[in-house]
Design an enzyme around this catalytic site. Structure first.
Site, PDB file in Angstrom:
ATOM      1  N   SER A   9       0.846  -1.193   0.000  1.00  0.00           N
ATOM      2  CA  SER A   9       0.000   0.000   0.000  1.00  0.00           C
ATOM      3  C   SER A   9       0.888   1.252   0.000  1.00  0.00           C
ATOM      4  CB  SER A   9      -0.925  -0.045   1.214  1.00  0.00           C
ATOM      5  OG  SER A   9      -1.999   0.840   1.067  1.00  0.00           O
ATOM      6  N   ASP A  54      -8.474  -6.718  -4.678  1.00  0.00           N
ATOM      7  CA  ASP A  54      -8.104  -5.398  -4.166  1.00  0.00           C
ATOM      8  C   ASP A  54      -8.644  -4.344  -5.126  1.00  0.00           C
ATOM      9  OD1 ASP A  54      -6.882  -3.064  -3.305  1.00  0.00           O
ATOM     10  OD2 ASP A  54      -4.866  -3.904  -3.215  1.00  0.00           O
ATOM     11  N   HIS A 108      -7.798  -5.431  -0.357  1.00  0.00           N
ATOM     12  CA  HIS A 108      -6.514  -4.755  -0.146  1.00  0.00           C
ATOM     13  C   HIS A 108      -5.808  -5.270   1.103  1.00  0.00           C
ATOM     14  CE1 HIS A 108      -3.566  -1.612  -0.560  1.00  0.00           C
ATOM     15  NE2 HIS A 108      -3.844  -1.108   0.612  1.00  0.00           N
TER      16      HIS A 108
END
Lengths: 399, 399
Positions: free
Chosen positions: B162, B332, B365
């Protein structure tokens, strides 16, 4: 509640609004799904076109979460064109030269129909959170009373997108003999966990605003504008697709050649969202937002039919007579195509009469409100076919 | 700023935190992308394993938006295990018997590194919004100073998911000669319009909270907990996939057999989100949230390289020597596979050394933080291959 409740103040003084109003449930209050009773209550509505002699050409349009009954005329607060003018009007797919179109503000709403901004006769103050909790079933129950009030036994068609699609499904399931055809658009037979989650964020944003005052802000002379704006901003993202946001805004900067290294709206998408939030609070009531999102969360056709969606379409063991046309949009991630397909499969499993179109578009959930020619053709074509089956005589101006 | 700034109070008294701390930029302040200067400033960090004699076995782990440097030991506030203990430790894919692992709290953060909760020496009060705006480049610049402080010329690998993946990419692009290998996970070369939009909602939720006091809440003795909780709730939805939410919660009710017809948390997903919001405000600072989300919004590797992502990987016209392994997760939707693929394509176009794996999972995610054996195998395998190329001698306990 008085016979004509002095429907209250912010954001719109209902009494001064254009459109029609009727008081229902005066003799017998309407029993709500929660067990509470509502009545008398007001339904604000609008009609377009002319009801034919045998009252067989009525189309009920159901609006979405923050919509209203001004389908095809100017919004009384924003001054903007009706929200479905592209679809509804003379010569349009929902041809008001041919059909009698009805749309009402949902109960719990804030544009004329009874809702939490109304005066509670028990206290003489606005209801706030003392207004009874509503369901999609309750909203449609009120619409059914309006339809009866208008002397119509059977609607030719019910049409709606998003929450309007939920109402459309509810009409078909609750009153299968009163609906000839139904067009549920960009909707689902139950609100998903993700959608409940997004609604909960919006509600928490409103309730976190100290100006919400535990729902009594009208009494206390405040308005939870910041919380409501944040709720709208979060919701607005879900109405658009990522490709649409990328196409519209990308990483474009707002009126500047470089980032400002600050927390102002550097990016156009930020500025756009802030505008959406600010504009929304001008026309919508925070408590109505709570009530209506809650009604959507509670919607679950299968649960109401003992856990089987198919059963919802087989009342009394007999397949529903309603003709369905379902429409979804390929980039809609709030009410994805899979949700429509689940409904189609349930209808197929009981040999229901259903057609289904997925419109290819990058516009996301909002596509049902936008210029999507293929979508409009689908509506036109389906209505044409149903009109033929229903034996509706063509009646056009000047032809 | 004093040499050891009395890093302030809420939510964590940095001085009392476990882990290591270093003051950097004391002689020469660090020049930020905004043009402002920062220094001296503190970087709080943690290390695991032992640096080998030629200092060739160092792995830098970069944390995500709300992460910290407690990769593999107990979080000092929540008491929970380290956030990447499944991946990092003795015998784990990132084997601390073999590698020297470094992780630092990003500058702008609130768990020991300098950020908006620190005292501004100019005023003797917490910075609040007077802390300079940061970029991902600035965060990595500070990490580079820490690495130099530790006497390491070249990192064996940089790893992050991320926002940690953004930092990993930034490391490789800004310091290609100081990074042997890079593993950017569930990330993108630029923050998308949709992601900026979600961040903006979070920031507006915080700023809408009257307790935010224009960023000066520490001075005024308040905390914008409600706004920060709403921001977290909105963000949290984006970390999960719709299927994961459906699998985890569906429409299950919370401790009840029927809905309550009210605004309490009827559905488990509501209760879960409320808990996530409440837990988050216990461990995180609202202004840090503003600063770090802003840094992510500003991230755009291609823009920094004259509009071409490929150019970012061809510093001085020569293909980057860094070996890349990109990982994405199929469900995601915050950092979808297409974002990783865009990076792979750019690297391919300059004949870069890149491998890419999309892990099939429904966990969204958040998968990069969860038990995903295939993902962990990919990390292990890539590191093994790189260690061989780098000529790292195997050094295992008791073998």
């Amino acid at each position: 509640m008085p016979a004509t409740p002095p429907s209250v103040v912010a954001p719109a003084d209902a009494g001064s609004l254009p459109g029609k109003r009727v008081t229902l449930g005066a003799d017998v209050p309407m029993r709500l799904d929660s067990g509470a009773e509502l009545g008398p209550f007001v339904v604000a509505y609008q009609t377009y076109g002319t009801l034919n002699a045998d009252k067989s050409n009525a189309i009920y349009i159901c609006h979405a979460l923050t919509g209203d009954h001004f389908v095809a005329d100017r919004h009384p607060i924003t001054g903007k064109p009706g929200w479905w003018e592209m679809l509804v009007g003379p010569g349009r797919p929902v041809d008001t030269d041919r059909y009698f179109v009805i749309c009402s503000n949902v109960i719990g709403g804030c544009l004329g129909s009874s809702g939490p901004t109304d005066i509670d006769p028990a206290t003489g103050q606005p209801y706030g959170l003392n207004f009874p909790i509503l369901t999609i079933g309750d909203m449609v129950r009120a619409q059914k009373l309006l339809v009866e009030h208008l002397g119509i036994d059977k609607l030719f068609c019910v049409i709606g997108g998003s929450m309007g699609g939920m109402q459309t499904l509810q009409w078909a399931v609750a009153y299968p003999e009163s609906v000839f055809a139904a067009i549920p658009i960009a909707t689902a037979a139950r609100h998903s966990a993700q959608n409940i989650a997004f609604h909960e964020v919006g509600r928490q944003a409103i309730m976190a605003d100290p100006d919400w005052r535990n729902g009594q802000y009208l009494v206390e002379g405040t308005r939870p504008e910041r919380g409501l704006a944040v709720a709208r901003m979060a919701a607005h993202i879900t109405y658009l697709s990522e490709p649409a946001l990328h196409r519209k805004f990308g990483r474009n900067l707002q009126d500047r050649k470089a980032v400002t290294y600050g927390f102002d709206a550097d990016f156009q998408v930020e500025s756009y969202l802030r505008y959406q939030g600010a504009a929304f609070v001008e026309r919508f009531d925070a408590n109505s937002y709570l009530y209506i999102t809650r009604a959507m969360d509670y919607f679950d056709l299968a649960a109401d039919a003992g856990g089987s969606l198919a059963n919802a379409f087989r009342p009394g063991g007999k397949t529903t007579p309603v003709r369905f046309c379902l429409v979804s949009f390929s980039s809609d991630w709030l009410f994805p195509t899979s949700e429509s397909r689940a409904i189609v499969h349930a209808l197929n499993s009981v040999a229901g009469n259903v057609s289904f179109v997925e419109i290819n578009t990058d516009k996301g959930h909002d596509a049902f409100l936008l210029d999507e020619p293929e979508f409009h053709q689908v509506i036109h074509g389906f209505l044409e076919g149903c009109a033929e089956h229903r034996g509706l005589t063509v009646r056009r101006r000047g032809r």
